[in-house]
Design a protein around this motif. Sequence first.
Motif, PDB file in Angstrom:
ATOM      1  N   VAL A 112      70.063 -43.245 -26.693  1.00  0.00           N
ATOM      2  CA  VAL A 112      71.211 -44.099 -26.980  1.00  0.00           C
ATOM      3  C   VAL A 112      71.760 -44.673 -25.674  1.00  0.00           C
ATOM      4  CG1 VAL A 112      73.489 -44.244 -28.060  1.00  0.00           C
ATOM      5  CG2 VAL A 112      71.778 -42.663 -28.979  1.00  0.00           C
ATOM      6  N   VAL A 113      71.963 -45.990 -25.631  1.00  0.00           N
ATOM      7  CA  VAL A 113      72.572 -46.661 -24.487  1.00  0.00           C
ATOM      8  C   VAL A 113      74.084 -46.503 -24.596  1.00  0.00           C
ATOM      9  CG1 VAL A 113      72.882 -48.851 -23.280  1.00  0.00           C
ATOM     10  CG2 VAL A 113      70.685 -48.325 -24.372  1.00  0.00           C
ATOM     11  N   LEU A 114      74.736 -46.028 -23.530  1.00  0.00           N
ATOM     12  CA  LEU A 114      76.173 -45.796 -23.526  1.00  0.00           C
ATOM     13  C   LEU A 114      76.847 -46.656 -22.465  1.00  0.00           C
ATOM     14  CD1 LEU A 114      76.230 -41.883 -23.658  1.00  0.00           C
ATOM     15  CD2 LEU A 114      76.152 -43.481 -25.581  1.00  0.00           C
ATOM     16  N   LEU A 115      77.983 -47.240 -22.825  1.00  0.00           N
ATOM     17  CA  LEU A 115      78.816 -47.933 -21.840  1.00  0.00           C
ATOM     18  C   LEU A 115      79.846 -46.937 -21.319  1.00  0.00           C
ATOM     19  CD1 LEU A 115      79.819 -50.383 -20.294  1.00  0.00           C
ATOM     20  CD2 LEU A 115      81.219 -50.986 -22.293  1.00  0.00           C
ATOM     21  N   MET A 116      79.833 -46.692 -19.999  1.00  0.00           N
ATOM     22  CA  MET A 116      80.688 -45.688 -19.391  1.00  0.00           C
ATOM     23  C   MET A 116      81.348 -46.264 -18.145  1.00  0.00           C
ATOM     24  SD  MET A 116      77.972 -42.504 -19.663  1.00  0.00           S
ATOM     25  CE  MET A 116      79.220 -41.220 -19.548  1.00  0.00           C
ATOM     26  N   ALA A 117      82.322 -45.537 -17.615  1.00  0.00           N
ATOM     27  CA  ALA A 117      82.836 -45.843 -16.284  1.00  0.00           C
ATOM     28  C   ALA A 117      81.826 -45.325 -15.267  1.00  0.00           C
ATOM     29  CB  ALA A 117      84.187 -45.189 -16.072  1.00  0.00           C
ATOM     30  N   TYR A 118      81.778 -45.961 -14.114  1.00  0.00           N
ATOM     31  CA  TYR A 118      80.800 -45.539 -13.102  1.00  0.00           C
ATOM     32  C   TYR A 118      81.068 -44.102 -12.661  1.00  0.00           C
ATOM     33  CZ  TYR A 118      77.959 -45.449  -8.918  1.00  0.00           C
ATOM     34  OH  TYR A 118      77.039 -45.102  -7.963  1.00  0.00           O
ATOM     35  N   ASP A 119      82.301 -43.776 -12.313  1.00  0.00           N
ATOM     36  CA  ASP A 119      82.682 -42.396 -12.010  1.00  0.00           C
ATOM     37  C   ASP A 119      84.203 -42.285 -12.128  1.00  0.00           C
ATOM     38  OD1 ASP A 119      83.790 -43.354  -9.585  1.00  0.00           O
ATOM     39  OD2 ASP A 119      81.925 -42.959  -8.493  1.00  0.00           O
ATOM     40  N   ASP A 120      84.738 -41.130 -11.754  1.00  0.00           N
ATOM     41  CA  ASP A 120      86.178 -40.903 -11.918  1.00  0.00           C
ATOM     42  C   ASP A 120      87.023 -41.766 -10.991  1.00  0.00           C
ATOM     43  OD1 ASP A 120      86.216 -38.984 -13.992  1.00  0.00           O
ATOM     44  OD2 ASP A 120      85.556 -37.436 -12.595  1.00  0.00           O
ATOM     45  N   GLU A 121      86.447 -42.205  -9.881  1.00  0.00           N
ATOM     46  CA  GLU A 121      87.196 -43.057  -8.949  1.00  0.00           C
ATOM     47  C   GLU A 121      86.958 -44.534  -9.200  1.00  0.00           C
ATOM     48  OE1 GLU A 121      85.386 -40.304  -7.805  1.00  0.00           O
ATOM     49  OE2 GLU A 121      87.274 -39.180  -7.887  1.00  0.00           O
ATOM     50  N   ASP A 122      85.759 -44.875  -9.615  1.00  0.00           N
ATOM     51  CA  ASP A 122      85.385 -46.263  -9.874  1.00  0.00           C
ATOM     52  C   ASP A 122      85.270 -46.445 -11.384  1.00  0.00           C
ATOM     53  OD1 ASP A 122      84.259 -48.751 -10.159  1.00  0.00           O
ATOM     54  OD2 ASP A 122      82.715 -48.471  -8.639  1.00  0.00           O
ATOM     55  N   HIS A 123      86.211 -47.165 -11.971  1.00  0.00           N
ATOM     56  CA  HIS A 123      86.245 -47.311 -13.425  1.00  0.00           C
ATOM     57  C   HIS A 123      85.530 -48.564 -13.906  1.00  0.00           C
ATOM     58  CE1 HIS A 123      89.001 -43.934 -13.828  1.00  0.00           C
ATOM     59  NE2 HIS A 123      89.682 -44.431 -12.802  1.00  0.00           N
ATOM     60  N   GLY A 124      84.740 -49.175 -13.045  1.00  0.00           N
ATOM     61  CA  GLY A 124      83.941 -50.320 -13.466  1.00  0.00           C
ATOM     62  C   GLY A 124      82.907 -49.909 -14.500  1.00  0.00           C
ATOM     63  N   GLY A 125      82.561 -50.839 -15.389  1.00  0.00           N
ATOM     64  CA  GLY A 125      81.599 -50.536 -16.443  1.00  0.00           C
ATOM     65  C   GLY A 125      80.210 -50.249 -15.909  1.00  0.00           C
ATOM     66  N   HIS A 126      79.523 -49.286 -16.553  1.00  0.00           N
ATOM     67  CA  HIS A 126      78.192 -48.874 -16.109  1.00  0.00           C
ATOM     68  C   HIS A 126      77.435 -48.329 -17.316  1.00  0.00           C
ATOM     69  CE1 HIS A 126      75.097 -47.663 -13.358  1.00  0.00           C
ATOM     70  NE2 HIS A 126      75.223 -46.382 -13.654  1.00  0.00           N
ATOM     71  N   TYR A 127      76.238 -48.851 -17.549  1.00  0.00           N
ATOM     72  CA  TYR A 127      75.423 -48.388 -18.676  1.00  0.00           C
ATOM     73  C   TYR A 127      74.522 -47.240 -18.240  1.00  0.00           C
ATOM     74  CZ  TYR A 127      76.843 -52.455 -21.394  1.00  0.00           C
ATOM     75  OH  TYR A 127      77.577 -53.393 -22.082  1.00  0.00           O
ATOM     76  N   ARG A 128      74.486 -46.200 -19.077  1.00  0.00           N
ATOM     77  CA  ARG A 128      73.560 -45.083 -18.892  1.00  0.00           C
ATOM     78  C   ARG A 128      72.829 -44.843 -20.207  1.00  0.00           C
ATOM     79  NH1 ARG A 128      78.256 -43.268 -15.986  1.00  0.00           N
ATOM     80  NH2 ARG A 128      77.785 -42.950 -13.760  1.00  0.00           N
ATOM     81  N   LEU A 129      71.671 -44.206 -20.114  1.00  0.00           N
ATOM     82  CA  LEU A 129      70.860 -43.930 -21.298  1.00  0.00           C
ATOM     83  C   LEU A 129      70.874 -42.441 -21.585  1.00  0.00           C
ATOM     84  CD1 LEU A 129      68.884 -45.095 -23.448  1.00  0.00           C
ATOM     85  CD2 LEU A 129      67.021 -44.496 -21.877  1.00  0.00           C
ATOM     86  N   ALA A 130      71.465 -42.045 -22.719  1.00  0.00           N
ATOM     87  CA  ALA A 130      71.468 -40.642 -23.137  1.00  0.00           C
ATOM     88  C   ALA A 130      70.103 -40.297 -23.716  1.00  0.00           C
ATOM     89  CB  ALA A 130      72.563 -40.403 -24.165  1.00  0.00           C
ATOM     90  N   ILE A 131      69.478 -39.229 -23.190  1.00  0.00           N
ATOM     91  CA  ILE A 131      68.115 -38.885 -23.599  1.00  0.00           C
ATOM     92  C   ILE A 131      68.003 -37.486 -24.191  1.00  0.00           C
ATOM     93  CG2 ILE A 131      67.027 -40.451 -21.954  1.00  0.00           C
ATOM     94  CD1 ILE A 131      66.582 -37.998 -20.124  1.00  0.00           C
ATOM     95  N   GLY A 132      69.038 -36.662 -24.045  1.00  0.00           N
ATOM     96  CA  GLY A 132      68.951 -35.308 -24.572  1.00  0.00           C
ATOM     97  C   GLY A 132      70.240 -34.552 -24.330  1.00  0.00           C
ATOM     98  N   TYR A 133      70.229 -33.280 -24.715  1.00  0.00           N
ATOM     99  CA  TYR A 133      71.418 -32.455 -24.535  1.00  0.00           C
ATOM    100  C   TYR A 133      71.023 -30.988 -24.434  1.00  0.00           C
ATOM    101  CZ  TYR A 133      71.009 -31.266 -29.517  1.00  0.00           C
ATOM    102  OH  TYR A 133      70.554 -30.822 -30.724  1.00  0.00           O
ATOM    103  N   ASP A 134      71.924 -30.189 -23.897  1.00  0.00           N
ATOM    104  CA  ASP A 134      71.755 -28.747 -23.773  1.00  0.00           C
ATOM    105  C   ASP A 134      72.551 -28.085 -24.893  1.00  0.00           C
ATOM    106  OD1 ASP A 134      71.890 -26.039 -23.120  1.00  0.00           O
ATOM    107  OD2 ASP A 134      71.876 -26.432 -20.963  1.00  0.00           O
ATOM    108  N   ALA A 135      71.881 -27.508 -25.857  1.00  0.00           N
ATOM    109  CA  ALA A 135      72.565 -26.931 -27.012  1.00  0.00           C
ATOM    110  C   ALA A 135      73.438 -25.750 -26.641  1.00  0.00           C
ATOM    111  CB  ALA A 135      71.539 -26.519 -28.067  1.00  0.00           C
ATOM    112  N   ALA A 136      73.106 -25.069 -25.548  1.00  0.00           N
ATOM    113  CA  ALA A 136      73.882 -23.893 -25.150  1.00  0.00           C
ATOM    114  C   ALA A 136      75.224 -24.262 -24.545  1.00  0.00           C
ATOM    115  CB  ALA A 136      73.075 -23.050 -24.170  1.00  0.00           C
ATOM    116  N   THR A 137      75.266 -25.373 -23.802  1.00  0.00           N
ATOM    117  CA  THR A 137      76.500 -25.760 -23.107  1.00  0.00           C
ATOM    118  C   THR A 137      77.104 -27.054 -23.645  1.00  0.00           C
ATOM    119  OG1 THR A 137      75.326 -27.046 -21.428  1.00  0.00           O
ATOM    120  CG2 THR A 137      75.597 -24.674 -21.015  1.00  0.00           C
ATOM    121  N   ASN A 138      76.382 -27.746 -24.526  1.00  0.00           N
ATOM    122  CA  ASN A 138      76.798 -29.057 -25.062  1.00  0.00           C
ATOM    123  C   ASN A 138      76.807 -30.158 -24.011  1.00  0.00           C
ATOM    124  OD1 ASN A 138      77.146 -28.210 -27.747  1.00  0.00           O
ATOM    125  ND2 ASN A 138      79.212 -27.448 -27.299  1.00  0.00           N
ATOM    126  N   ALA A 139      76.173 -29.912 -22.871  1.00  0.00           N
ATOM    127  CA  ALA A 139      76.058 -30.950 -21.845  1.00  0.00           C
ATOM    128  C   ALA A 139      75.094 -32.043 -22.320  1.00  0.00           C
ATOM    129  CB  ALA A 139      75.574 -30.359 -20.540  1.00  0.00           C
TER     130      ALA A 139
END
Length: 391
Positions: A112-139
């Motif tokens: 899934v393609v996600l529109l996110m902020a670049y980081d906590d200091e830079d709130h400019g838009g930045h696309y990242r691709l979600a590819i998986g998750y850790d079921a134990a930690t929900n990361a």
Amino acid sequence: MDVCRTTRSDGTLSLDVVRAGHFSSHSSAVADTYPAARPVHGWGPDHPLGLAAFGVRAGAPPAGRTGRTPRGHVAEWVDARGGDGVWSHKKSGSGGCWWQALHRVLGEGVPVVLLMAYDDEDHGGHYRLAIGYDAATNATLLLDPWDRGVGVHRQPQQVRYEVDKMCRLWNKTESNGPEGPYPPFFGAVLAPWRVSLSYRHVQPPTAAYSAVPSVDEPAANGKDSIHTGRVIGSLGAAVSMGSSGRRRHTSLIEVRGIITYTCPIPHFPANQSIASGALAELGLPAFMAPHSSTSSLVLPLGEMRPGETRSISWLVEVDQELQKGAVAATSAAALAHTQEKKLALESVLSLSAFGWVSGSLPPYYHSNGSLAFPAYSYRDRIGGRAALRYY
């Protein structure tokens, strides 16, 4: 980038990401910011079909749009993309950050393609691709396309965000909408239709007379002699009788295709981008021909809705003397990169499935309020392909 109406100052709007998924050989880019790389007829000859593409986000509907919000839930809205100005809604997780539904989609093998902020200091838009998750930690595991910098300052290609940071960066609001800011937590799925191809023998090899002239006996007048034959039984091999014919071995196979309009329902809406005039087209190698009971290698599928699956089949005759090579099943994409490409193409069956979708995009405004690009509509052909090497 011109397909996405990307600007140097404001980047790419989320709705244009979905449109870029639909982009096919029937369209040209509407922008010319990067003329040297501007696509004219789709992404290129190797990619004539667009993709199944859907966008969804959580939050209140944008100004001017109305919709029913389920009690106790934050509304999740998606562009109906039909030009009727209707926005559909469905349930989302607490607080609007739908990370649990995202993980279920990822669990189905759909990035899934996600529109996110670049980081906590830079709130400019930045696309990242979600590819998986850790079921134990929900990361959540994501690919980051930036990948720049040197040494310890180099941006990592893969990142891992715990729920708090994930939702914090994902809570990115677009300010470029024609009627005010777009709500946050945008995600998009872009994927080809899932197409599979298989075959089974429905009768053992049969000796048949062919109308093809013998090697040492040329056809009359220097041309091949073609004669009308007859059919042995409802599933029999065709028998053609010619004065110079020779005996050939033929068999009959049933070729089956399964076609799914990719959409991770119910997390993404099935009322978006319904494909009209859908078709399935079977391609055969030279040593195969449709059986007399097969009227056409192109079959109509009618209307295909997201998430829908269709099964189709053909009866095909195989001339075993002309068959070349012993090969294995593979995808069309993988086939194009094998060293034995020429031999494989002589022995490959292919199946293409596609349908028409239409959409419209609102005007794109710069953050300073000036118009970057006007509204426009498009019509594209989306679908998928598969190939099977016969042996």
